[in-house]
Design a protein around this motif. Structure first.
Motif, PDB file in Angstrom:
ATOM      1  N   GLN A   3       0.908  -1.224   0.042  1.00 60.78           N
ATOM      2  CA  GLN A   3      -0.212  -0.119  -0.049  1.00 60.78           C
ATOM      3  C   GLN A   3       0.680   1.244  -0.224  1.00 60.78           C
ATOM      4  OE1 GLN A   3      -3.069   0.217  -0.213  1.00 60.78           O
ATOM      5  NE2 GLN A   3      -3.314  -1.948  -0.364  1.00 60.78           N
ATOM      6  N   PRO A   4       0.461   2.221  -0.637  1.00 57.93           N
ATOM      7  CA  PRO A   4       1.153   3.628  -0.733  1.00 57.93           C
ATOM      8  C   PRO A   4       1.343   3.975   0.840  1.00 57.93           C
ATOM      9  CG  PRO A   4      -0.785   3.830  -1.723  1.00 57.93           C
ATOM     10  CD  PRO A   4      -0.801   2.469  -1.668  1.00 57.93           C
ATOM     11  N   ARG A   5       2.410   4.937   1.090  1.00 60.81           N
ATOM     12  CA  ARG A   5       2.698   5.088   2.360  1.00 60.81           C
ATOM     13  C   ARG A   5       2.092   6.569   2.175  1.00 60.81           C
ATOM     14  NH1 ARG A   5       7.937   7.084   5.191  1.00 60.81           N
ATOM     15  NH2 ARG A   5       7.600   6.203   7.264  1.00 60.81           N
ATOM     16  N   ARG A   6       0.969   6.665   3.551  1.00 61.84           N
ATOM     17  CA  ARG A   6       0.219   7.867   3.896  1.00 61.84           C
ATOM     18  C   ARG A   6       1.233   8.918   4.664  1.00 61.84           C
ATOM     19  NH1 ARG A   6      -4.870   6.108   7.118  1.00 61.84           N
ATOM     20  NH2 ARG A   6      -3.107   5.243   8.058  1.00 61.84           N
ATOM     21  N   TRP A   7       0.630  10.055   4.432  1.00 63.47           N
ATOM     22  CA  TRP A   7       1.389  11.070   5.167  1.00 63.47           C
ATOM     23  C   TRP A   7       1.255  11.089   6.855  1.00 63.47           C
ATOM     24  CZ3 TRP A   7      -1.172  14.419   8.201  1.00 63.47           C
ATOM     25  CH2 TRP A   7      -2.701  14.672   8.044  1.00 63.47           C
ATOM     26  N   THR A   8       0.276  10.535   7.177  1.00 56.82           N
ATOM     27  CA  THR A   8       0.041  10.448   8.507  1.00 56.82           C
ATOM     28  C   THR A   8       0.922   9.295   9.113  1.00 56.82           C
ATOM     29  OG1 THR A   8      -1.683   8.675   7.974  1.00 56.82           O
ATOM     30  CG2 THR A   8      -2.338  10.772   8.673  1.00 56.82           C
ATOM     31  N   ASP A   9       1.373   8.429   8.306  1.00 61.52           N
ATOM     32  CA  ASP A   9       2.466   7.362   8.730  1.00 61.52           C
ATOM     33  C   ASP A   9       3.709   7.881   9.083  1.00 61.52           C
ATOM     34  OD1 ASP A   9       0.689   5.348   8.190  1.00 61.52           O
ATOM     35  OD2 ASP A   9       1.365   5.022   6.458  1.00 61.52           O
ATOM     36  N   ARG A  10       4.071   9.078   8.233  1.00 60.58           N
ATOM     37  CA  ARG A  10       5.271   9.700   8.489  1.00 60.58           C
ATOM     38  C   ARG A  10       5.147  10.715   9.871  1.00 60.58           C
ATOM     39  NH1 ARG A  10      10.661  10.256   9.392  1.00 60.58           N
ATOM     40  NH2 ARG A  10      11.260  12.183   8.924  1.00 60.58           N
ATOM     41  N   LEU A  11       4.031  11.356   9.960  1.00 63.46           N
ATOM     42  CA  LEU A  11       4.004  12.098  11.205  1.00 63.46           C
ATOM     43  C   LEU A  11       3.965  11.119  12.520  1.00 63.46           C
ATOM     44  CD1 LEU A  11       1.290  14.810   9.982  1.00 63.46           C
ATOM     45  CD2 LEU A  11       3.896  15.068  10.436  1.00 63.46           C
ATOM     46  N   ALA A  12       3.143   9.856  12.478  1.00 64.68           N
ATOM     47  CA  ALA A  12       3.349   8.824  13.181  1.00 64.68           C
ATOM     48  C   ALA A  12       4.442   8.342  13.895  1.00 64.68           C
ATOM     49  CB  ALA A  12       2.415   7.934  13.088  1.00 64.68           C
ATOM     50  N   GLU A  13       5.621   8.665  12.909  1.00 65.55           N
ATOM     51  CA  GLU A  13       7.022   7.988  13.111  1.00 65.55           C
ATOM     52  C   GLU A  13       7.611   9.256  13.903  1.00 65.55           C
ATOM     53  OE1 GLU A  13       8.643   7.107   9.323  1.00 65.55           O
ATOM     54  OE2 GLU A  13       7.605   5.093   9.218  1.00 65.55           O
ATOM     55  N   LEU A  14       7.196  10.358  13.438  1.00 65.57           N
ATOM     56  CA  LEU A  14       8.077  11.762  13.986  1.00 65.57           C
ATOM     57  C   LEU A  14       7.545  11.555  15.545  1.00 65.57           C
ATOM     58  CD1 LEU A  14       7.601  14.221  11.284  1.00 65.57           C
ATOM     59  CD2 LEU A  14       9.911  13.068  11.930  1.00 65.57           C
ATOM     60  N   GLN A  15       6.232  11.431  15.704  1.00 62.42           N
ATOM     61  CA  GLN A  15       5.712  11.480  17.100  1.00 62.42           C
ATOM     62  C   GLN A  15       6.318  10.159  17.963  1.00 62.42           C
ATOM     63  OE1 GLN A  15       1.392  11.638  17.326  1.00 62.42           O
ATOM     64  NE2 GLN A  15       1.308  11.409  19.642  1.00 62.42           N
ATOM     65  N   ASP A  16       6.316   9.154  17.418  1.00 62.17           N
ATOM     66  CA  ASP A  16       7.059   8.136  18.119  1.00 62.17           C
ATOM     67  C   ASP A  16       8.475   8.150  18.344  1.00 62.17           C
ATOM     68  OD1 ASP A  16       4.411   6.823  17.994  1.00 62.17           O
ATOM     69  OD2 ASP A  16       5.140   5.606  16.120  1.00 62.17           O
ATOM     70  N   GLY A  17       9.176   8.943  17.495  1.00 64.91           N
ATOM     71  CA  GLY A  17      10.305   9.083  17.715  1.00 64.91           C
ATOM     72  C   GLY A  17      10.900  10.333  18.691  1.00 64.91           C
ATOM     73  N   GLY A  18       9.694  11.179  18.846  1.00 66.50           N
ATOM     74  CA  GLY A  18      10.103  12.169  19.913  1.00 66.50           C
ATOM     75  C   GLY A  18      10.314  13.407  19.285  1.00 66.50           C
ATOM     76  N   VAL A  19      10.130  13.535  17.933  1.00 64.94           N
ATOM     77  CA  VAL A  19      10.403  14.844  17.399  1.00 64.94           C
ATOM     78  C   VAL A  19       9.144  15.942  17.483  1.00 64.94           C
ATOM     79  CG1 VAL A  19      10.858  15.895  15.013  1.00 64.94           C
ATOM     80  CG2 VAL A  19      11.917  13.678  15.620  1.00 64.94           C
ATOM     81  N   ILE A  20       7.873  15.219  17.336  1.00 67.58           N
ATOM     82  CA  ILE A  20       6.860  16.068  17.687  1.00 67.58           C
ATOM     83  C   ILE A  20       5.936  15.262  18.746  1.00 67.58           C
ATOM     84  CG2 ILE A  20       6.601  16.707  15.286  1.00 67.58           C
ATOM     85  CD1 ILE A  20       4.384  15.001  14.873  1.00 67.58           C
ATOM     86  N   THR A  21       5.033  15.959  19.334  1.00 65.70           N
ATOM     87  CA  THR A  21       4.150  15.342  20.493  1.00 65.70           C
ATOM     88  C   THR A  21       2.934  15.293  20.098  1.00 65.70           C
ATOM     89  OG1 THR A  21       3.703  17.803  21.319  1.00 65.70           O
ATOM     90  CG2 THR A  21       5.526  16.747  22.411  1.00 65.70           C
ATOM     91  N   GLY A  22       2.682  15.573  18.979  1.00 68.06           N
ATOM     92  CA  GLY A  22       0.976  15.349  18.226  1.00 68.06           C
ATOM     93  C   GLY A  22       0.724  16.212  17.089  1.00 68.06           C
ATOM     94  N   PHE A  23      -0.060  15.855  16.390  1.00 67.73           N
ATOM     95  CA  PHE A  23      -0.534  16.509  15.181  1.00 67.73           C
ATOM     96  C   PHE A  23      -2.071  16.407  14.997  1.00 67.73           C
ATOM     97  CE2 PHE A  23       0.444  12.259  14.130  1.00 67.73           C
ATOM     98  CZ  PHE A  23      -0.662  11.954  12.942  1.00 67.73           C
ATOM     99  N   ALA A  24      -2.434  17.303  14.046  1.00 67.83           N
ATOM    100  CA  ALA A  24      -3.843  17.409  13.760  1.00 67.83           C
ATOM    101  C   ALA A  24      -4.112  18.143  12.369  1.00 67.83           C
ATOM    102  CB  ALA A  24      -4.551  18.122  14.981  1.00 67.83           C
ATOM    103  N   LEU A  25      -5.081  17.665  11.775  1.00 63.85           N
ATOM    104  CA  LEU A  25      -5.391  18.246  10.372  1.00 63.85           C
ATOM    105  C   LEU A  25      -6.912  18.875  10.593  1.00 63.85           C
ATOM    106  CD1 LEU A  25      -4.691  18.761   7.420  1.00 63.85           C
ATOM    107  CD2 LEU A  25      -5.983  16.665   6.967  1.00 63.85           C
ATOM    108  N   VAL A  26      -6.620  20.148  10.647  1.00 60.10           N
ATOM    109  CA  VAL A  26      -8.173  20.984  10.721  1.00 60.10           C
ATOM    110  C   VAL A  26      -8.701  21.358   9.017  1.00 60.10           C
ATOM    111  CG1 VAL A  26      -9.410  22.771  11.585  1.00 60.10           C
ATOM    112  CG2 VAL A  26      -7.373  21.786  12.827  1.00 60.10           C
TER     113      VAL A  26
END
Length: 360
Positions: A3-26
């Protein structure tokens, strides 16, 4: 094929790695999905809270963008702003926020102390990288190149923050003395206006030339106080020029796109902020003082016109006394109020840079 990689997967990796603490799309219509980390508490039945709505409004209306936001009990100062993105930090960099306008809505990412804003800003798949293709293609500097460049940039920023605080104090001192001078000039102008109708004690009523001598003395006082105000305006101009010179020293350390490596515009000078971002904070403080200096120059021109009118036999010497009193009262109030300078915001902007310098 997978399956093609979704952008949310990349953000989830950044969150898991401690780069970001959370994200949201409004989304433009107010729905919010996904929302992770601290943003999850801001979503009720798919709709965003007023706090998140205030963050994205700047991308959907024509009003000037705010310079600060309130979120999760912290005041976030905007340190970088473009048409499609902003970065905001709290004092001591305890909380950071990146907002990126995308075709699907506004992407928000939060990050903590020690993370550079550029590292926290992960665009959805297919979006251009932050800084453009040229910045992405630039190679990393050698440790020697980075340290040599940072040493000069750090010195310029330190000196600039010190100069801005010193020049700001000098501006405030001259402004306070100017308030007293403006009030004294107003009193002299109004005293001259009321003099012809002022009743005199019987012992003085018959003294020849008394009223004319008093009026002449008041005009001399007006001219003297006006000269004092002109000198104080010059002091204000010197203070603003000192700020501008300090900012110019910082901007001289900025890389020239035609001949400098792109990494120099993206590296943190101290902990988090790049040099363009640090210069941008100083530029916002300088803009307040430059606008205020223009206001003071206009007020001085109004005072000078009133004094000149009295010297010529008009202005303070004739006409509507009530109108003159109203104009002068408004001028003194405007001088006192410093309408273009938000002292709290200026101190917070300089405080962000002071926090950045801690430990260096």
């Amino acid at each position: 094929m997978g399956q093609p990689r979704r952008w949310t997967d990349r953000l989830a990796e950044l969150q898991d790695g401690g780069v970001i603490t959370g994200f949201a799309l409004v989304a433009p219509h107010g729905a919010c999905e996904p929302a992770t980390g601290p943003f999850a508490a801001e979503v009720l039945q798919g709709a965003v809270s007023p706090a998140l709505a205030a963050l994205v409004t700047t991308f959907y209306d024509c009003a000037p963008p705010p310079t600060a936001y309130e979120l999760w009990g912290a005041k976030l100062l905007v340190v970088h702003q473009t048409d499609g993105c902003f970065v905001a930090l709290s004092r001591a960099r305890a909380l950071g926020l990146v907002a990126l306008n995308t075709p699907g809505g506004v992407l928000l990412a939060s990050f903590g102390r020690g993370v550079r804003p550029a590292a926290a800003l992960a665009a959805p798949a297919g979006a251009p990288p932050v800084g453009g293709a040229a910045a992405a293609a630039a190679g990393p500097p050698t440790p020697l190149e980075q340290r040599r460049w940072q040493r000069g940039a750090q010195r310029a920023v330190r000196l600039a923050v010190t100069a801005f605080r010193a020049r700001g104090a000098a501006f405030a001192d001259a402004h306070d003395r100017g308030t007293g001078a403006a009030a004294a000039l107003t009193n002299a102008l109004l005293a001259e206006r009321y003099l012809p109708a002022a009743p005199l004690p019987p012992a003085l009523a018959g003294v020849p030339g008394l009223a004319a001598a008093a009026a002449a003395k008041l005009r001399r006082r007006q001219r003297r106080v006006l000269r004092d105000l002109e000198g104080l305006l010059a002091e204000l101009a010197v203070a603003v020029a000192g700020m501008a010179a300090a900012l110019a020293d910082v901007e001289r350390e900025l890389p020239a796109p035609c001949c400098a490596p792109c990494w120099a515009a993206r590296l943190p000078v101290f902990h988090t902020l790049s040099l363009p971002e640090a210069a941008g904070l100083l530029r916002r403080v300088l803009a307040m003082y430059e606008q205020e200096l223009g206001v003071k120059a206009s007020l001085l021109a109004s005072f000078a016109a009133a004094v000149a009118g009295g010297d010529a036999g008009g202005g303070a010497a004739c006409g509507d006394t009530g109108a003159l009193r109203g104009v002068l009262t408004a001028a003194v109030a405007a001088w006192l109020a410093r309408p273009c300078i938000d002292d709290e915001a200026a101190q917070q902007l300089l405080g962000v840079l002071t926090d950045e310098m801690a430990g260096f």
